[in-house]
Design an enzyme around this catalytic site. Structure first.
Site, short mmCIF file in Angstrom:
data_model
loop_
_atom_site.label_atom_id
_atom_site.label_comp_id
_atom_site.label_asym_id
_atom_site.label_seq_id
_atom_site.Cartn_x
_atom_site.Cartn_y
_atom_site.Cartn_z
N TRP A 24 -37.98 -27.32 -15.24
CA TRP A 24 -38.71 -26.85 -16.40
C TRP A 24 -38.59 -27.76 -17.61
CZ3 TRP A 24 -34.91 -26.82 -19.85
CH2 TRP A 24 -33.61 -26.48 -19.42
N ASN A 25 -37.63 -28.72 -17.62
CA ASN A 25 -37.33 -29.38 -18.89
C ASN A 25 -38.42 -30.34 -19.36
OD1 ASN A 25 -36.50 -31.01 -16.71
ND2 ASN A 25 -34.96 -32.05 -17.92
N SER B 241 -30.94 -29.61 -10.42
CA SER B 241 -29.49 -29.56 -10.44
C SER B 241 -28.90 -30.12 -9.15
CB SER B 241 -29.03 -28.11 -10.60
OG SER B 241 -29.35 -27.35 -9.43
N GLU C 199 -33.61 -36.61 -7.81
CA GLU C 199 -33.17 -36.99 -9.16
C GLU C 199 -32.44 -35.80 -9.72
OE1 GLU C 199 -32.77 -36.74 -12.88
OE2 GLU C 199 -34.96 -36.82 -13.06
N CYS D 120 -31.89 -34.92 -18.38
CA CYS D 120 -30.90 -35.55 -17.50
C CYS D 120 -30.49 -36.92 -18.03
CB CYS D 120 -31.47 -35.69 -16.09
SG CYS D 120 -31.81 -34.11 -15.28
N GLU E 113 -22.01 -31.55 -16.85
CA GLU E 113 -23.13 -31.93 -17.69
C GLU E 113 -23.40 -30.84 -18.72
OE1 GLU E 113 -27.78 -33.39 -17.25
OE2 GLU E 113 -26.88 -32.19 -15.66
N SER F 193 -39.66 -21.37 -12.12
CA SER F 193 -40.29 -20.06 -12.29
C SER F 193 -40.56 -19.69 -13.73
CB SER F 193 -39.41 -18.98 -11.64
OG SER F 193 -39.37 -19.16 -10.24
#
Length: 465
Positions: free
Chosen positions: A136-137, A213, A234, A268, A367, A163
């Site tokens: 989603w980012n 993730s 990734e 990321c 992270e 989602s």
């Protein structure tokens, strides 16, 4: 997680969607597979025309899709507009360059003469249906950087998006349809994570790509490995931002703020660990902390807001736990470290700078997916390199130095997919993108990215007898 648009600035559920059931999933997979032959038969000029049309439509839709992204996941509206513009640029880049990137190669007949060949051609052929599991980012960019090269190579795509960004996912489905791509070339599957295994195991799916993730990557890689299917992953990152004594400290500190808080800190490739030589540590920390403290937090739909909410309530809780754990074990929050006052609705968190972090703290290894920076003091080059590599991740890195010998050392020894000198990590369609260690494998973008989902075929022609 339900498939729904929940505004992270208010916590309000705006729209919910029914997940696709087994019959609809089957219909879409069948369409994608049926489209493979037609898509493969299109020449590069035709594919380029269709992709350029998609880019033009995206430019026309920029304000609409930017607002959609901001409402769904909270990025500042200015950043959302920039993301849409970047996607259109990448589409045009692949439309312009794909034919050359995938042109037939002809090894020298002298090199292959002992094989008995009169001539040999190496050809890049599409694999077929590629499943993309996306986060989603960067809800538009993550998809386009897969879709543009995959479609130009002659593949078809199925998108399983996060989602919490269903409207962005459906927009992408509609965008490629409106651009004129053959029916079934690109489709969105509105499904939860639980449906991914069944889709990936379907024999009509040729390969998969995932951005997300580490646990999600492990799961997809295991399933694909069991099915002997190609994957590109990734995953997470905990990128170092190293500042050596010869660096232009003010420029480095100002860039460090942007590098840490881009996309509300949910990137990321955002710099997360700031490793600073002792000679310039105090000057860097002061300017960096001042810059982080000045950032405007608030409604991401306002043009002057620089930091919006975190996309998920659980995401903010994760960040809070990491910061609280660090402080409990002796770290100092020199700014931030809490929810901002006056923003009681939504999932906001203050830009935060932590010092005194050590290996006993979770944030040293995990992270931090939010606007939280850790700043370390190092005495010399060896310590800087060792600390930069002291992470399970290896996505990218940033190094600030004017010393050519130091540049050479970092270029040789940093364990990451990229080293950006005197600037911040960024993705660009012409540059390969991907990581090492637990940040994943394979590459996106550039010639490397478009070739990931190609069958590299040797065509051998014997000498006439």
């Amino acid at each position: 997680m339900p498939i729904a648009t929940v505004n992270p600035a208010t916590g309000e559920t705006l729209k919910t969607f029914e997940a696709h059931g087994p019959e609809e999933i089957e219909r879409r997979i069948a369409l994608a597979r049926a489209a493979v032959d037609e898509q493969r038969s299109l020449d590069f000029d035709t594919r380029a025309r269709l992709l350029n049309r998609a880019a033009a439509l995206l430019d026309e839709d920029q304000e609409h899709i930017a607002r959609t992204m901001t409402i769904e996941m909270g990025k500042p509206i200015a950043a959302a507009r920039a993301e849409a513009a970047k996607c259109a640029k990448a589409m045009r880049w692949y439309a312009r360059h794909a034919a050359d990137l995938l042109a037939d190669e002809h090894p020298s007949t002298q090199d292959v003469d002992d094989s008995g060949a009169a001539r040999v051609t190496v050809r890049y052929r599409p694999l077929g249906v590629v499943l993309a599991v996306m986060p989603w980012n960067f809800p538009l960019w993550q998809v386009v950087r897969f879709a543009a090269p995959a479609l130009m190579a002659g593949n078809t795509g199925l998108l399983k998006h996060a989602s919490n960004v269903p409207q962005t996912a459906l927009y992408l489905d509609d965008l490629f349809h409106r651009a004129g791509w053959p029916r079934g070339c690109f489709q969105t599957l509105l499904v939860g994570a639980g449906a991914v295994e069944g889709v990936l195991r379907d024999p009509r799916i040729a390969a998969a790509t995932l951005t997300g993730s580490e646990p999600a990557g492990r799961s997809v890689a295991a399933i694909a490995g069991d099915e002997v299917k190609k994957t590109v992953l990734e995953l997470g990152g905990s990128d170092p931002f190293v500042v050596m004594s010869s660096a232009r400290v003010e420029q480095a500190a100002d860039t460090a703020v942007t590098a840490r808080v881009q996309n509300n800190g949910q990137s990321c490739i955002a710099a997360k660990r700031f490793i600073v030589h002792t000679d310039v540590y105090d000057a860097f920390l002061q300017r960096f902390t001042e810059g982080m403290s000045r950032l405007t937090v608030g409604d991401p739909l306002k043009d002057d807001v620089q930091i919006g909410p975190l996309a998920l309530e659980a995401g903010r809780s994760d960040v809070e736990e990491l910061v609280d754990d660090a402080v409990a074990h002796g770290a100092t929050a020199v700014c931030g470290g809490r929810r901002p006052s006056g923003l009681d609705r939504g999932w906001f968190y203050e830009p935060t700078v932590l010092t005194g972090v050590d290996p006993s703290m979770r944030i040293h290894r995990e992270e931090a997916f939010g606007p939280v920076a850790t700043v370390y003091r190092v005495a010399d080059l060896d310590e800087a390199v060792a600390l930069a590599n002291d992470t399970p991740f290896g996505l990218s890195s940033n190094v600030w130095t004017r010393d050519k010998d130091e540049m050479a050392r970092f270029a040789r020894d940093i364990e990451a997919g990229g080293v950006f000198f005197n600037g911040m990590t960024a993705s660009h369609p012409a540059l390969p993108f991907g990581g090492a260690k637990r940040s994943g494998y394979g590459r996106e973008l550039s010639a490397h990215g478009i070739r990931e989902f190609c069958n590299i075929t040797t065509l051998w022609y014997g000498k006439e007898q």
